[in-house]
Design a protein around this motif. Structure first.
Motif, mmCIF file in Angstrom:
data_model
loop_
_atom_site.group_PDB
_atom_site.id
_atom_site.type_symbol
_atom_site.label_atom_id
_atom_site.label_comp_id
_atom_site.label_asym_id
_atom_site.label_seq_id
_atom_site.Cartn_x
_atom_site.Cartn_y
_atom_site.Cartn_z
ATOM 1 N N ARG A 186 28.250 8.154 58.073
ATOM 2 C CA ARG A 186 28.584 7.613 59.394
ATOM 3 C C ARG A 186 27.291 7.331 60.149
ATOM 4 O O ARG A 186 26.501 8.238 60.408
ATOM 5 C CB ARG A 186 29.454 8.613 60.161
ATOM 6 C CG ARG A 186 30.071 8.073 61.444
ATOM 7 C CD ARG A 186 31.026 9.121 62.001
ATOM 8 N NE ARG A 186 31.618 8.723 63.269
ATOM 9 C CZ ARG A 186 32.667 7.919 63.387
ATOM 10 N NH1 ARG A 186 33.228 7.416 62.300
ATOM 11 N NH2 ARG A 186 33.157 7.617 64.580
ATOM 12 N N THR A 187 27.040 6.079 60.495
ATOM 13 C CA THR A 187 25.864 5.693 61.261
ATOM 14 C C THR A 187 26.303 4.943 62.515
ATOM 15 O O THR A 187 27.474 4.554 62.639
ATOM 16 C CB THR A 187 24.932 4.773 60.436
ATOM 17 O OG1 THR A 187 25.626 3.540 60.170
ATOM 18 C CG2 THR A 187 24.537 5.428 59.116
ATOM 19 N N TYR A 211 23.522 11.479 58.810
ATOM 20 C CA TYR A 211 24.784 10.967 58.284
ATOM 21 C C TYR A 211 25.918 11.047 59.296
ATOM 22 O O TYR A 211 27.062 10.742 58.968
ATOM 23 C CB TYR A 211 25.169 11.730 57.011
ATOM 24 C CG TYR A 211 24.080 11.782 55.962
ATOM 25 C CD1 TYR A 211 23.362 10.636 55.625
ATOM 26 C CD2 TYR A 211 23.764 12.971 55.309
ATOM 27 C CE1 TYR A 211 22.357 10.689 54.670
ATOM 28 C CE2 TYR A 211 22.755 13.025 54.343
ATOM 29 C CZ TYR A 211 22.055 11.879 54.037
ATOM 30 O OH TYR A 211 21.056 11.917 53.090
ATOM 31 N N ILE A 212 25.618 11.480 60.514
ATOM 32 C CA ILE A 212 26.670 11.531 61.541
ATOM 33 C C ILE A 212 26.218 10.774 62.796
ATOM 34 O O ILE A 212 26.469 11.191 63.933
ATOM 35 C CB ILE A 212 27.064 12.985 61.890
ATOM 36 C CG1 ILE A 212 25.839 13.819 62.275
ATOM 37 C CG2 ILE A 212 27.805 13.619 60.721
ATOM 38 C CD1 ILE A 212 26.190 15.219 62.789
ATOM 39 N N TYR A 218 22.137 15.440 60.079
ATOM 40 C CA TYR A 218 22.620 14.635 61.213
ATOM 41 C C TYR A 218 22.349 13.145 61.071
ATOM 42 O O TYR A 218 22.927 12.349 61.815
ATOM 43 C CB TYR A 218 22.054 15.169 62.530
ATOM 44 C CG TYR A 218 20.550 15.075 62.674
ATOM 45 C CD1 TYR A 218 19.939 13.895 63.069
ATOM 46 C CD2 TYR A 218 19.753 16.191 62.454
ATOM 47 C CE1 TYR A 218 18.569 13.812 63.222
ATOM 48 C CE2 TYR A 218 18.382 16.122 62.607
ATOM 49 C CZ TYR A 218 17.793 14.930 62.994
ATOM 50 O OH TYR A 218 16.422 14.851 63.131
#
Length: 296
Positions: free
Chosen positions: A207-208, A143-144, A141
Motif C-alpha cells: 500500500r503506497t 508498505y503502508i 511502514y
C-alpha cells in the motif's frame, strides 16, 4: 576481487548520496550565515550521514528482495544495477554489511553527541530507527503509505536541523523552513517510483500513497508539491528567511516542466531517476545561493 568491490559499491547506491550531501550542505550553509563554522564538525556530520544512508540502502534492498518486491522483472532492476537481485551478492552478507555501516554511522553520531550535546543523539536515534523500520518487520511502514513522509522528514528537517545544531548547539527556525522545499522534492523521488510501480506493488499487496490516491490523483499531488516547492522560495525571500540569491533556484524550472510534461502522458520507467535529477539541480542551486549569501 575488483568485481566484488564494484558490486558492493553499486549496492550502496552511491549516486543517491548527493541528496545527503545537499541536505547537510544546506544545514551547514545556513549555520555559516549565522556565525562561526567548523569544517571538521561538518565533515564528521556528512560522513556519519553518508554511512547511515548507505546502510539504509542496503537493508531496504535486503527486505525488498526478501519480500519479493524487488525482482528481476521489477522496473527498479531494469534501469539501475541491483547486485542483490542479480545474485551477485549474498543476502546475509548484505544484511551484515548494513549493520556494520549502521554501527560506523552511529559511532560517528555518538562522538558528535559527546562533543555537541544530547540532541544529536536524539536526532540520530530517530534517523536510525526510521531507516530500520522503513522495510524491516514488524513495522515496514514503506508498505503502508508512509514512505514519502519519512523521506521528507529525514532529508528535510531532520538532516538540515541536525547539521545546523552540530555547528551552533541550537536549532534554527530559518533552517527548518529552508529544509522544507528540498525535503519535499526528495520525497517526490519516492512518489515518482511508486506512481510507476502501482501495478507491481498492488500485485505484492503493498500500500503506497500512489495506490491510495490512484495514478491520476497521485500525479496531481506530485505536480502540486513541485509547484509548492518553487512557490515557497519567493515567499521565504519576502519573509526574510532567504536572500534574493535564492531566485537562482528557478533556473531548474525547465527540468521540472519537462518531467511534468512526460509524466502527464505516461510514467516512464526512470521516473524516480528523472525526479532525482530535478532534486539535485534544485538542491545544488539552493545550496549555491546560501553559500553566496554567506560569503558576500
Amino acid at each position: 576481487m575488483t568485481e566484488l568491490y564494484r558490486n558492493w559499491f553499486l549496492a550502496s547506491r552511491p549516486w543517491s548520496f548527493i541528496m545527503t550531501a545537499i541536505s547537510t550542505g544546506v544545514g551547514g550553509a545556513v549555520a555559516a550565515i549565522d556565525g562561526p563554522f567548523s569544517w571538521g564538525l561538518f565533515a564528521a556530520t556528512l560522513l556519519g550521514a553518508v554511512f547511515l544512508h548507505a546502510a539504509t540502502n542496503l537493508i531496504n534492498d535486503y527486505y525488498d528482495v526478501q519480500k519479493g518486491v524487488d525482482t528481476v522483472e521489477a522496473a527498479t532492476a531494469q534501469y539501475r544495477p541491483h547486485p542483490l537481485v542479480e545474485g551477485k551478492l549474498r543476502p546475509k552478507s548484505v544484511l551484515a554489511a548494513s549493520f556494520l555501516l549502521f554501527a560506523i554511522g552511529a559511532g560517528i553520531g555518538l562522538w558528535l553527541a559527546a562533543e555537541r550535546g544530547w540532541p544529536i543523539l536524539a536526532i540520530g536515534t530517530v534517523g536510525v530507527l526510521a531507516s530500520l523500520a522503513y522495510t524491516a518487520p514488524p513495522v515496514s511502514y514503506k508498505y503502508i503509505a508512509l514512505g514519502e513522509f519519512s523521506v521528507f522528514l529525514m532529508w528535510g528537517p531532520l538532516m538540515v536541523e541536525g547539521t545546523y545544531y552540530v555547528q551552533h548547539q541550537q536549532f534554527s527556525a530559518h533552517a527548518l523552513w529552508i529544509s522544507i522545499p528540498f525535503g519535499t522534492i526528495v520525497a517526490l523521488v519516492l512518489l515518482a517510483n511508486n506512481l510507476r510501480d502501482i501495478a507491481h506493488d498492488k500485485s505484492r499487496r503493498i500500500r503506497t500513497i500512489a495506490i491510495v490516491l490512484g495514478a491520476q490523483k497521485g500525479f496531481y499531488l506530485y505536480a502540486a508539491l513541485i509547484a509548492a516547492a518553487y512557490a515557497s522560495i519567493p515567499v521565504m525571500i519576502l519573509a526574510g528567511v532567504l536572500s534574493w540569491w535564492s531566485l537562482m533556484v528557478f533556473f531548474s524550472v525547465p527540468i521540472a516542466v519537462s518531467i511534468l510534461r512526460i509524466m502527464s502522458e505516461k510514467i516512464p520507467k526512470d521516473a524516480d531517476a528523472r525526479t532525482a535529477r530535478l532534486d539535485t539541480v534544485f538542491g545544488v542551486l539552493l545550496l549555491i545561493s546560501l553559500i553566496a549569501e554567506a560569503l558576500l
